[in-house]
Design a protein around this motif. Structure first.
Motif, PDB file in Angstrom:
ATOM      1  N   PHE A  95      82.108 128.097  75.459  1.00 54.31           N
ATOM      2  CA  PHE A  95      80.664 127.926  74.406  1.00 54.31           C
ATOM      3  C   PHE A  95      80.197 126.641  74.670  1.00 54.31           C
ATOM      4  CE2 PHE A  95      83.987 130.808  72.327  1.00 54.31           C
ATOM      5  CZ  PHE A  95      83.392 131.831  72.456  1.00 54.31           C
ATOM      6  N   ASP A  96      80.821 125.691  75.444  1.00 56.83           N
ATOM      7  CA  ASP A  96      80.073 124.356  75.388  1.00 56.83           C
ATOM      8  C   ASP A  96      79.566 123.735  74.305  1.00 56.83           C
ATOM      9  OD1 ASP A  96      79.086 122.153  76.690  1.00 56.83           O
ATOM     10  OD2 ASP A  96      77.142 123.067  77.309  1.00 56.83           O
ATOM     11  N   GLN A  97      78.455 123.841  73.769  1.00 56.64           N
ATOM     12  CA  GLN A  97      77.787 123.151  72.510  1.00 56.64           C
ATOM     13  C   GLN A  97      77.816 124.143  71.374  1.00 56.64           C
ATOM     14  OE1 GLN A  97      77.500 119.747  72.349  1.00 56.64           O
ATOM     15  NE2 GLN A  97      78.192 119.691  74.439  1.00 56.64           N
ATOM     16  N   GLN A  98      77.917 125.434  71.804  1.00 56.52           N
ATOM     17  CA  GLN A  98      77.973 126.506  70.515  1.00 56.52           C
ATOM     18  C   GLN A  98      79.074 126.278  69.829  1.00 56.52           C
ATOM     19  OE1 GLN A  98      77.815 130.077  73.216  1.00 56.52           O
ATOM     20  NE2 GLN A  98      76.150 130.538  71.953  1.00 56.52           N
ATOM     21  N   CYS A  99      78.608 126.821  68.486  1.00 57.63           N
ATOM     22  CA  CYS A  99      79.821 126.598  67.601  1.00 57.63           C
ATOM     23  C   CYS A  99      80.762 127.739  67.917  1.00 57.63           C
ATOM     24  CB  CYS A  99      79.194 126.933  66.227  1.00 57.63           C
ATOM     25  SG  CYS A  99      78.262 125.487  65.501  1.00 57.63           S
TER      26      CYS A  99
END
Length: 288
Positions: A95-99
């Protein structure tokens, strides 16, 4: 239950069949498990069928398709809605920077508690002597699980009372069998294949070694801890798996002799009693 087998071999056929299943069953929620942004395939089919509640569940911190994983970042993120992960590393990777929310893997601890009778019967059946120390591993036979490391480890310990048992199937089986034969370890290593009674075999083991290159929150190490096994795991594995705070962490870049020497210093009779105390403290209940 619907089983689709063409995801990798024929993606177009897979998408067609998946689309038909979703269309015919009028689902409200789809829960998708995986380890890379190739899950964009499933998300796209869900979106096309107007499934507005799409749950993506991350399970690992690596993929066999790194370039595709990177290239699908934008379409993947545009289609995700509810994000779950088994660990921080797996969540960050997918998700990298996703919540996302962490939902750790779990097991029924009572199913894996140590059974002396199972140990004796299986060791007798497979002619494992009382003085032999069994190093165990459970997992798919592939490069990421790194069973080659275990073959090299048992080669170092081959002149001593150690044996290696690998449970699992996978693409590396033929390669591992050749390595075992080439090193003259046929009497020291058993490949048992995929088993339904892994919990019984944990009783046979004396030590559990898990040298994976990457992992999410692996069930195999949780199960081994629940059995009371002394576990040695590579430092690439999520620290969240160390629920009993008893794991021995080793560095894959170190000489393999370092781990071999650590294993030699263990007194087998004390291993399970030590770990069992930690498990009892962690669970606040007796396992006997």
């Amino acid at each position: 239950m619907h089983v689709l087998k063409n995801r990798n071999s024929n993606p177009i056929l897979y998408m067609r069949d998946l689309n038909q299943i979703i269309h015919d069953n009028n689902y409200d929620i789809i829960h998708i498990h995986g380890n890379s942004r190739t899950l964009t395939t499933e998300l796209y089919v869900c979106k096309r069928n107007k499934i507005e509640k799409r749950v993506v569940h991350a399970h690992s911190s690596s993929t066999k398709h790194p370039l595709l994983h990177k290239g699908l970042k934008k379409p993947f993120e545009s289609l995700t809605q509810y994000n779950l992960s088994v660990s921080k590393e797996a969540g960050k990777f997918l998700f990298d920077q996703q919540c996302y929310q962490i939902l750790p893997n779990g097991i029924n601890v009572k199913n894996y508690k140590y059974n002396e009778n199972k140990r004796k019967s299986l060791r007798k059946k497979y002619q494992i002597k009382d003085n032999e120390i069994v190093i165990g591993h459970v997992g798919e036979l592939n490069k990421n699980k790194n069973q080659q490391y275990l073959i090299n480890l048992i080669e170092i310990l081959s002149k001593e009372d150690y044996r290696l048992i690998l449970i699992g199937e996978g693409e590396d089986r033929d390669f591992l069998e050749m390595e075992i034969s080439k090193k003259g370890l046929d009497k020291k290593v058993k490949l048992l294949g995929k088993l339904d009674n892994v919990y019984d075999w944990l009783n046979v083991f004396d030590l559990f070694v898990f040298p994976s290159l990457t992992e999410g929150l692996t069930l195999a190490v949780l199960e081994a801890q629940a059995n009371g096994l002394k576990c040695y795991v590579s430092d690439t594995i999520s620290e969240e798996v160390n629920v009993t705070q008893t794991l021995e962490i080793f560095n894959l870049s170190d000489s393999i002799d370092v781990l071999a020497n650590k294993i030699r210093t263990n007194k087998r009779a004390k291993v399970r009693s030590h770990v069992k105390k930690c498990i009892k403290k962690f669970l606040n209940q007796t396992l006997t």
